[in-house]
Design an enzyme around this catalytic site. Structure first.
Site, mmCIF file in Angstrom:
data_model
loop_
_atom_site.group_PDB
_atom_site.id
_atom_site.type_symbol
_atom_site.label_atom_id
_atom_site.label_comp_id
_atom_site.label_asym_id
_atom_site.label_seq_id
_atom_site.Cartn_x
_atom_site.Cartn_y
_atom_site.Cartn_z
ATOM 1 N N HIS A 137 -124.780 3.307 -70.487
ATOM 2 C CA HIS A 137 -124.055 4.557 -70.225
ATOM 3 C C HIS A 137 -122.574 4.415 -70.562
ATOM 4 O O HIS A 137 -121.699 4.861 -69.809
ATOM 5 C CB HIS A 137 -124.232 4.980 -68.760
ATOM 6 C CG HIS A 137 -125.642 5.348 -68.408
ATOM 7 N ND1 HIS A 137 -126.270 6.466 -68.921
ATOM 8 C CD2 HIS A 137 -126.556 4.754 -67.602
ATOM 9 C CE1 HIS A 137 -127.498 6.543 -68.442
ATOM 10 N NE2 HIS A 137 -127.712 5.501 -67.653
ATOM 11 N N ASP A 147 -127.922 0.485 -64.382
ATOM 12 C CA ASP A 147 -129.198 1.153 -64.647
ATOM 13 C C ASP A 147 -129.368 1.453 -66.132
ATOM 14 O O ASP A 147 -128.406 1.546 -66.880
ATOM 15 C CB ASP A 147 -129.283 2.461 -63.862
ATOM 16 C CG ASP A 147 -128.190 3.444 -64.272
ATOM 17 O OD1 ASP A 147 -127.020 3.027 -64.349
ATOM 18 O OD2 ASP A 147 -128.502 4.621 -64.541
ATOM 19 N N GLU A 148 -130.613 1.618 -66.533
ATOM 20 C CA GLU A 148 -130.980 2.152 -67.838
ATOM 21 C C GLU A 148 -130.219 1.493 -68.995
ATOM 22 O O GLU A 148 -129.713 2.176 -69.885
ATOM 23 C CB GLU A 148 -130.773 3.667 -67.872
ATOM 24 C CG GLU A 148 -131.641 4.402 -66.869
ATOM 25 C CD GLU A 148 -131.450 5.898 -66.876
ATOM 26 O OE1 GLU A 148 -132.372 6.609 -66.424
ATOM 27 O OE2 GLU A 148 -130.389 6.370 -67.325
ATOM 28 N N ALA A 149 -130.162 0.176 -68.985
ATOM 29 C CA ALA A 149 -129.497 -0.557 -70.076
ATOM 30 C C ALA A 149 -130.477 -0.718 -71.233
ATOM 31 O O ALA A 149 -130.840 -1.824 -71.641
ATOM 32 C CB ALA A 149 -129.009 -1.911 -69.583
ATOM 33 N N TRP A 150 -130.911 0.430 -71.757
ATOM 34 C CA TRP A 150 -131.938 0.437 -72.795
ATOM 35 C C TRP A 150 -131.409 -0.189 -74.080
ATOM 36 O O TRP A 150 -130.250 0.002 -74.457
ATOM 37 C CB TRP A 150 -132.390 1.870 -73.069
ATOM 38 C CG TRP A 150 -133.047 2.494 -71.871
ATOM 39 C CD1 TRP A 150 -133.836 1.864 -70.956
ATOM 40 C CD2 TRP A 150 -132.954 3.853 -71.446
ATOM 41 N NE1 TRP A 150 -134.260 2.752 -69.991
ATOM 42 C CE2 TRP A 150 -133.740 3.975 -70.269
ATOM 43 C CE3 TRP A 150 -132.304 4.985 -71.942
ATOM 44 C CZ2 TRP A 150 -133.876 5.178 -69.584
ATOM 45 C CZ3 TRP A 150 -132.457 6.185 -71.268
ATOM 46 C CH2 TRP A 150 -133.221 6.278 -70.099
#
EC number: 3.2.1.52
Length: 532
Positions: A241, A306-309
């Site tokens: 993000h 979070d969400e460290a894609w």
């Protein structure tokens, strides 16, 4: 007789007498409670129109513990770190001769006055509130009772945030978690990195206007919240993000970037801060050194996580370890979304639970059709990994901050119709269609411990926190429409030590709409409730 209090108190009894509250009454108090008394009078006038008379009597405030040791102390952790000396338990007594509120701390007395505000407003007609004689002994189940507010996807100016703080205070929520950074923008000043606000703060979602909080504005917000016993906790979301960071400082971006087209003209960037580059850590330290002093009452810094894609598990864990260490060396504690449990966290760290078991089931059928084909396998993999986050957190000895998506994510659409036909277009438009719609009843028809897999005790919980994300929210009126009346339900779950009965709760909730109307707060008039 059930008193129209939200959250429901620990114990309450009433009898047949009454006491009238009018403009002729005043508040008597010891010097330590002077500021609290002034705020109460101001709030009561805004809620009910009743203007108390300075120097008059009728409402008495005291510091004391009369009967309060019979109320269980709160479990969990406080965002201000004051576990040792904080106590929010209070007593409230209405007799035919007057009103008495007491507690061992000024904060406790403030909570009692909040209950009194609710009682007065619910019973006001023609400038007089006729209260039943009653005795209330009350205290919170959990110490951390919060709301996470997304000010990135839509930038909410300070007056809007103050209105949200007032809502939190009315329902005894004591944490405002500000989600200050994300892909869409950067909302906090870092003087050594001016491009973060000059460039990174310029926009928001869907070409909405951007913005940021100056240090002076944040100082005013933090002080305003503290006066109402609300701690503002900052979140700097990393290592994912971070598109706004890369927009401001391209040299920090990965050399190889990856994107996913979302099909609506927008692009999702799967790029993260890389732990192996020294310049990344210089940047993180600059940010922490600028942000931490702006939130002096918070014992915690939220590091996202979070969400460290697109990031390997090893790199993600390495980043979280290093970032958490930098927070700790600056004298603060760490809180992060549940994915931080995949790193070497400690028992002092707080893990915010949001991804519920088998969340990937939501990717079946119609919901799956809303997800771009390139993104779907990434989400499925992410949800599968999430099932081990809570067991890992508990093995580390960390406590959980409970924010289950299906119960406490207020960006889900409203499920039921509005009793006001004029709200129906807004109800159908606002809210992420990816989430199943939720009812007001579902917001209170659950127990935080029973609902969370792998835990069986309040002692494993730091607290309860709702979240409001603003992908579909563009104005303050839409924000309030999604917050109310849901916020009251979240407070009930975080505070009340008794199980919620829906018919009783719906009756209590109906009494709160006059306050919202007096405050000009926009609220969803669900057909589930018989609003007056």
């Amino acid at each position: 007789m059930s008193l129209p209090l939200i959250p429901a108190p620990t114990t309450a009894s009433t009898d047949d007498g009454t006491f009238a509250v009018t403009d002729a009454l005043g508040v008597s108090y010891p010097p330590e409670l002077a500021t609290i008394a002034v705020h109460f009078a101001d709030d009561l006038e805004a809620d009910s129109g009743i203007t108390l008379t300075p120097g008059a009597i009728g409402i008495t405030l005291e510091l004391g513990r009369d009967g309060l040791d019979d109320v269980a102390p709160a479990a969990g952790l406080r965002a201000d770190g004051r576990e040792a000396d904080a106590d929010e338990r209070y007593g409230l007594e209405v007799t035919t001769d007057g009103i008495r509120i007491w507690g061992p701390t000024p904060e406790a007395v403030h909570r009692g006055l909040t209950s009194l505000r609710q009682l007065i407003t619910a019973n006001t007609a023609d400038g007089t509130a006729t209260l039943p004689t009653a005795r209330v002994l009350d205290g919170p189940r959990f110490s951390w009772r919060g709301l996470s507010l997304d000010v990135v996807r839509t930038f909410h100016a300070p007056p809007v945030v103050r209105r949200v703080i007032d809502m939190c205070s009315l329902y005894k929520l004591n944490v405002l978690h500000l989600h200050l950074t994300d892909d869409q923008g950067w909302r906090v000043e870092v003087p050594s990195r001016p491009a973060l606000t000059e460039i990174g703060a310029a926009g928001a979602t869907d070409d909405r206007p951007g913005g940021f909080y100056s240090q002076a504005e944040l100082a005013e917000l933090v002080a305003y919240a503290a006066e109402r016993f609300v701690t503002v906790v900052p979140e700097i979301d990393m290592p994912g993000h971070t598109s706004a960071v890369f927009e401001a400082y391209p040299e920090l971006a990965p050399t190889e970037t990856r994107t996913v087209e979302l099909g609506n003209g927008t692009t999702l960037h799967l790029n993260t801060l890389e732990p192996g580059r020294p310049e990344i850590w210089t940047f993180v330290e600059d940010v922490l050194d600028a942000v931490i002093p702006q939130f002096p009452h918070s014992a915690y810094v939220h590091i996202g996580g979070d969400e460290a894609w697109g990031m390997s598990d090893e790199d993600h864990a390495a980043f979280v370890d290093l970032a958490a260490g930098l927070v700790r060396t600056r004298g603060k504690r760490v809180v992060g979304w549940q994915e931080i449990a995949r790193a070497a966290i400690t028992s002092d760290d707080v893990v915010q639970y949001w991804l519920e078991p088998r969340q990937d089931d939501s990717l079946d059928g119609e919901a799956a059709s809303m997800v771009p084909a390139d993104l779907l396998p990434i989400l499925i993999e992410h949800f599968a990994k999430a099932e081990q986050d809570i067991p890992r957190a508990l093995r580390h000895g960390s406590r959980l901050l409970l924010s289950p998506t299906s119960r406490l994510y207020f960006d889900a659409p409203h499920a039921k119709a509005s009793s006001d036909p004029a709200q129906e277009e807004l109800r159908k438009r606002v809210g992420l269609p990816f989430y199943p719609p939720t009812s007001i009843e579902s917001g209170v028809d659950w127990d935080p411990v029973e609902y969370t897999p792998g835990i069986d005790s309040d002692a494993q919980v730091a607290g309860v926190e709702a979240a409001i994300w603003c992908e579909t929210i563009t104005t303050s009126a839409e924000l309030e429409f999604m917050l109310l009346p849901r916020l009251a339900g979240a407070a009930e779950k975080a505070w009340s030590q008794t199980r919620t009965n829906w018919p009783d709760y719906a009756t209590r909730l109906a009494h709160h709409s006059p306050t919202w109307q007096a405050r000009t707060w926009n609220y969803f008039k669900s057909t589930e409730v018989n609003w007056p």
